[in-house]
Write a protein that holds these residues in place. Sequence first.
Motif, PDB file in Angstrom:
ATOM      1  N   GLY A 171       0.815  -1.204   0.000  1.00 34.18           N
ATOM      2  CA  GLY A 171       0.000   0.000   0.000  1.00 34.18           C
ATOM      3  C   GLY A 171       0.849   1.253   0.000  1.00 34.18           C
ATOM      4  O   GLY A 171       0.558   2.229  -0.707  1.00 34.18           O
ATOM      5  N   ALA A 172       1.927   1.249   0.790  1.00 32.01           N
ATOM      6  CA  ALA A 172       2.828   2.397   0.828  1.00 32.01           C
ATOM      7  C   ALA A 172       3.497   2.609  -0.521  1.00 32.01           C
ATOM      8  O   ALA A 172       3.670   3.757  -0.972  1.00 32.01           O
ATOM      9  CB  ALA A 172       3.864   2.207   1.924  1.00 32.01           C
ATOM     10  N   MET A 173       3.886   1.532  -1.192  1.00 36.49           N
ATOM     11  CA  MET A 173       4.486   1.663  -2.523  1.00 36.49           C
ATOM     12  C   MET A 173       3.493   2.260  -3.523  1.00 36.49           C
ATOM     13  O   MET A 173       3.843   3.122  -4.326  1.00 36.49           O
ATOM     14  CB  MET A 173       4.967   0.298  -3.010  1.00 36.49           C
ATOM     15  CG  MET A 173       6.238  -0.183  -2.342  1.00 36.49           C
ATOM     16  SD  MET A 173       7.682   0.819  -2.798  1.00 36.49           S
ATOM     17  CE  MET A 173       7.904   0.340  -4.517  1.00 36.49           C
ATOM     18  N   LEU A 174       2.249   1.808  -3.464  1.00 36.71           N
ATOM     19  CA  LEU A 174       1.228   2.367  -4.349  1.00 36.71           C
ATOM     20  C   LEU A 174       1.048   3.864  -4.121  1.00 36.71           C
ATOM     21  O   LEU A 174       0.880   4.640  -5.057  1.00 36.71           O
ATOM     22  CB  LEU A 174      -0.108   1.649  -4.128  1.00 36.71           C
ATOM     23  CG  LEU A 174      -0.267   0.294  -4.790  1.00 36.71           C
ATOM     24  CD1 LEU A 174      -1.466  -0.450  -4.208  1.00 36.71           C
ATOM     25  CD2 LEU A 174      -0.437   0.445  -6.299  1.00 36.71           C
ATOM     26  N   GLU A 175       1.102   4.261  -2.857  1.00 40.31           N
ATOM     27  CA  GLU A 175       0.854   5.661  -2.521  1.00 40.31           C
ATOM     28  C   GLU A 175       2.054   6.557  -2.788  1.00 40.31           C
ATOM     29  O   GLU A 175       1.904   7.700  -3.223  1.00 40.31           O
ATOM     30  CB  GLU A 175       0.456   5.774  -1.051  1.00 40.31           C
ATOM     31  CG  GLU A 175       0.060   7.172  -0.623  1.00 40.31           C
ATOM     32  CD  GLU A 175      -0.511   7.222   0.775  1.00 40.31           C
ATOM     33  OE1 GLU A 175      -1.221   8.193   1.089  1.00 40.31           O
ATOM     34  OE2 GLU A 175      -0.247   6.295   1.573  1.00 40.31           O
ATOM     35  N   GLU A 176       3.241   6.039  -2.535  1.00 43.36           N
ATOM     36  CA  GLU A 176       4.406   6.910  -2.496  1.00 43.36           C
ATOM     37  C   GLU A 176       5.337   6.797  -3.700  1.00 43.36           C
ATOM     38  O   GLU A 176       6.145   7.694  -3.934  1.00 43.36           O
ATOM     39  CB  GLU A 176       5.215   6.628  -1.216  1.00 43.36           C
ATOM     40  CG  GLU A 176       4.423   6.911   0.058  1.00 43.36           C
ATOM     41  CD  GLU A 176       5.159   6.470   1.313  1.00 43.36           C
ATOM     42  OE1 GLU A 176       6.394   6.282   1.236  1.00 43.36           O
ATOM     43  OE2 GLU A 176       4.507   6.308   2.359  1.00 43.36           O
TER      44      GLU A 176
ATOM     45  N   GLY B 106       4.664   6.748  -6.963  1.00 42.39           N
ATOM     46  CA  GLY B 106       4.282   7.460  -8.186  1.00 42.39           C
ATOM     47  C   GLY B 106       3.986   6.534  -9.347  1.00 42.39           C
ATOM     48  O   GLY B 106       3.647   6.992 -10.444  1.00 42.39           O
ATOM     49  N   LEU B 107       4.098   5.225  -9.140  1.00 45.71           N
ATOM     50  CA  LEU B 107       3.841   4.239 -10.181  1.00 45.71           C
ATOM     51  C   LEU B 107       2.451   3.648  -9.985  1.00 45.71           C
ATOM     52  O   LEU B 107       1.947   3.567  -8.862  1.00 45.71           O
ATOM     53  CB  LEU B 107       4.887   3.127 -10.129  1.00 45.71           C
ATOM     54  CG  LEU B 107       6.346   3.564 -10.243  1.00 45.71           C
ATOM     55  CD1 LEU B 107       7.266   2.357 -10.105  1.00 45.71           C
ATOM     56  CD2 LEU B 107       6.605   4.302 -11.551  1.00 45.71           C
ATOM     57  N   ASP B 108       1.825   3.219 -11.094  1.00 48.70           N
ATOM     58  CA  ASP B 108       0.512   2.602 -10.942  1.00 48.70           C
ATOM     59  C   ASP B 108       0.671   1.114 -10.598  1.00 48.70           C
ATOM     60  O   ASP B 108       1.770   0.556 -10.639  1.00 48.70           O
ATOM     61  CB  ASP B 108      -0.366   2.810 -12.176  1.00 48.70           C
ATOM     62  CG  ASP B 108       0.197   2.163 -13.444  1.00 48.70           C
ATOM     63  OD1 ASP B 108       0.950   1.182 -13.335  1.00 48.70           O
ATOM     64  OD2 ASP B 108      -0.137   2.638 -14.545  1.00 48.70           O
ATOM     65  N   ALA B 109      -0.457   0.506 -10.251  1.00 48.83           N
ATOM     66  CA  ALA B 109      -0.416  -0.873  -9.762  1.00 48.83           C
ATOM     67  C   ALA B 109       0.149  -1.833 -10.805  1.00 48.83           C
ATOM     68  O   ALA B 109       0.923  -2.750 -10.464  1.00 48.83           O
ATOM     69  CB  ALA B 109      -1.821  -1.311  -9.347  1.00 48.83           C
TER      70      ALA B 109
ATOM     71  N   LEU C 204       3.982  -1.527 -10.948  1.00 44.32           N
ATOM     72  CA  LEU C 204       4.602  -2.103  -9.758  1.00 44.32           C
ATOM     73  C   LEU C 204       4.566  -3.627  -9.807  1.00 44.32           C
ATOM     74  O   LEU C 204       5.545  -4.298  -9.439  1.00 44.32           O
ATOM     75  CB  LEU C 204       3.887  -1.597  -8.507  1.00 44.32           C
ATOM     76  CG  LEU C 204       4.168  -0.147  -8.113  1.00 44.32           C
ATOM     77  CD1 LEU C 204       3.194   0.314  -7.040  1.00 44.32           C
ATOM     78  CD2 LEU C 204       5.608   0.020  -7.632  1.00 44.32           C
ATOM     79  N   ARG C 205       3.446  -4.172 -10.264  1.00 39.23           N
ATOM     80  CA  ARG C 205       3.338  -5.631 -10.374  1.00 39.23           C
ATOM     81  C   ARG C 205       4.373  -6.167 -11.358  1.00 39.23           C
ATOM     82  O   ARG C 205       5.071  -7.164 -11.064  1.00 39.23           O
ATOM     83  CB  ARG C 205       1.936  -6.032 -10.828  1.00 39.23           C
ATOM     84  CG  ARG C 205       1.801  -7.529 -11.128  1.00 39.23           C
ATOM     85  CD  ARG C 205       0.408  -7.886 -11.583  1.00 39.23           C
ATOM     86  NE  ARG C 205      -0.022  -7.191 -12.774  1.00 39.23           N
ATOM     87  CZ  ARG C 205       0.329  -7.512 -14.021  1.00 39.23           C
ATOM     88  NH1 ARG C 205       1.163  -8.526 -14.233  1.00 39.23           N
ATOM     89  NH2 ARG C 205      -0.130  -6.829 -15.048  1.00 39.23           N
ATOM     90  N   LYS C 206       4.482  -5.538 -12.501  1.00 38.72           N
ATOM     91  CA  LYS C 206       5.431  -6.011 -13.511  1.00 38.72           C
ATOM     92  C   LYS C 206       6.877  -5.920 -13.020  1.00 38.72           C
ATOM     93  O   LYS C 206       7.710  -6.762 -13.366  1.00 38.72           O
ATOM     94  CB  LYS C 206       5.261  -5.214 -14.799  1.00 38.72           C
ATOM     95  CG  LYS C 206       3.983  -5.544 -15.554  1.00 38.72           C
ATOM     96  CD  LYS C 206       3.857  -4.709 -16.820  1.00 38.72           C
ATOM     97  CE  LYS C 206       2.603  -5.103 -17.614  1.00 38.72           C
ATOM     98  NZ  LYS C 206       2.452  -4.264 -18.841  1.00 38.72           N
ATOM     99  N   ASN C 207       7.147  -4.893 -12.207  1.00 41.61           N
ATOM    100  CA  ASN C 207       8.517  -4.708 -11.707  1.00 41.61           C
ATOM    101  C   ASN C 207       8.981  -5.846 -10.803  1.00 41.61           C
ATOM    102  O   ASN C 207      10.193  -6.069 -10.656  1.00 41.61           O
ATOM    103  CB  ASN C 207       8.623  -3.384 -10.941  1.00 41.61           C
ATOM    104  CG  ASN C 207       8.627  -2.177 -11.865  1.00 41.61           C
ATOM    105  OD1 ASN C 207       8.787  -2.304 -13.078  1.00 41.61           O
ATOM    106  ND2 ASN C 207       8.437  -0.999 -11.290  1.00 41.61           N
ATOM    107  N   VAL C 208       8.036  -6.533 -10.173  1.00 42.66           N
ATOM    108  CA  VAL C 208       8.438  -7.620  -9.268  1.00 42.66           C
ATOM    109  C   VAL C 208       8.093  -8.993  -9.841  1.00 42.66           C
ATOM    110  O   VAL C 208       8.196 -10.002  -9.133  1.00 42.66           O
ATOM    111  CB  VAL C 208       7.789  -7.459  -7.867  1.00 42.66           C
ATOM    112  CG1 VAL C 208       8.285  -6.193  -7.207  1.00 42.66           C
ATOM    113  CG2 VAL C 208       6.275  -7.461  -7.936  1.00 42.66           C
ATOM    114  N   THR C 209       7.687  -9.036 -11.092  1.00 44.62           N
ATOM    115  CA  THR C 209       7.317 -10.301 -11.715  1.00 44.62           C
ATOM    116  C   THR C 209       8.356 -10.678 -12.769  1.00 44.62           C
ATOM    117  O   THR C 209       8.247 -10.312 -13.941  1.00 44.62           O
ATOM    118  CB  THR C 209       5.912 -10.206 -12.356  1.00 44.62           C
ATOM    119  OG1 THR C 209       4.984  -9.728 -11.383  1.00 44.62           O
ATOM    120  CG2 THR C 209       5.453 -11.574 -12.845  1.00 44.62           C
ATOM    121  N   SER C 210       9.378 -11.396 -12.349  1.00 48.31           N
ATOM    122  CA  SER C 210      10.431 -11.818 -13.273  1.00 48.31           C
ATOM    123  C   SER C 210       9.962 -13.006 -14.099  1.00 48.31           C
ATOM    124  O   SER C 210       9.291 -13.917 -13.571  1.00 48.31           O
ATOM    125  CB  SER C 210      11.689 -12.229 -12.492  1.00 48.31           C
ATOM    126  OG  SER C 210      12.139 -11.169 -11.688  1.00 48.31           O
TER     127      SER C 210
END
Length: 271
Positions: free
Chosen positions: A207-212, A214-217, A220-226
């Motif tokens: 939740g903090a990453m979503l809020e702070e 500046g990236l959309d969900a 953020l999901r793609k960034n952690v999905t190798s």
Amino acid sequence: MNTLFIGAGSMACALMRGALKSGALKKEDTYALNRSNDVRMKELDQWFGVSRPGGGESFDLVVLAMKPKDFDEAADVIRNHLSSKTVILSVLAGIPVSYIREKLGFHGGIARAMPNTSAALGKSATAVTLDRFDDRVMKEAVVHLLDSVGLTVEVEEHQLDLITALSGSGPAYVYYMAEMMQATAVELGLPSELARDLTIRTITGAGAMLEESGLDAEELRKNVTSPGGTTEAGIEALKAHGVEHAMFECISSARNRSEELGRQLIRTEKD
């Protein structure tokens, strides 16, 4: 503002807690009525220093926070505490401003809002529509009250049923997800307390990453999905088991229920 909450359930308590903590309400100017639960009234006094009003005095702000199905029954009580200077804040799911006006014979300002119970911590996502607020000071006071418990956005009334389904009911969806994550981790071998702590930290961190960030969900999901990794395996399992369809059905069903609550009252009144 001297303020009266009519209804003392979870939403009323969350608003009271957050607004009193922020200073938007003062305990000596805040009162509550609950239809039949004297235990809850005693709890409000213990928790917040909030008590019952004395007699039929009118208030600057009357907050409608009973169950929607109880609104008609409470109408006479509500009228006893209204004056030409009162404004109403309704947090009743599904009940339109027009119905509130007609039932109460009220011509002043009505704010229809949908906060969520995270208001208790000042973290609500609240949508509000404001109708006939000729008094700028009172309009600002109502918005300030809602701002004191989180983010407030002004919307058109026709959007509120969907917003109720999204952010009003939304915390429960997240709690349900947390419940399932924790239960699964325990079933697969983790101690319950450890599973709980890791689940909570995972959700609050996301939740903090979503809020702070500046990236959309999606990003953020793609960034952690190798590709070929553990996260991708989990996401693919969610997709295969229809989580996207389930979420669509979840929010649309909650929206439909909000709309139906309003229609049921109107039908009952006509009958």
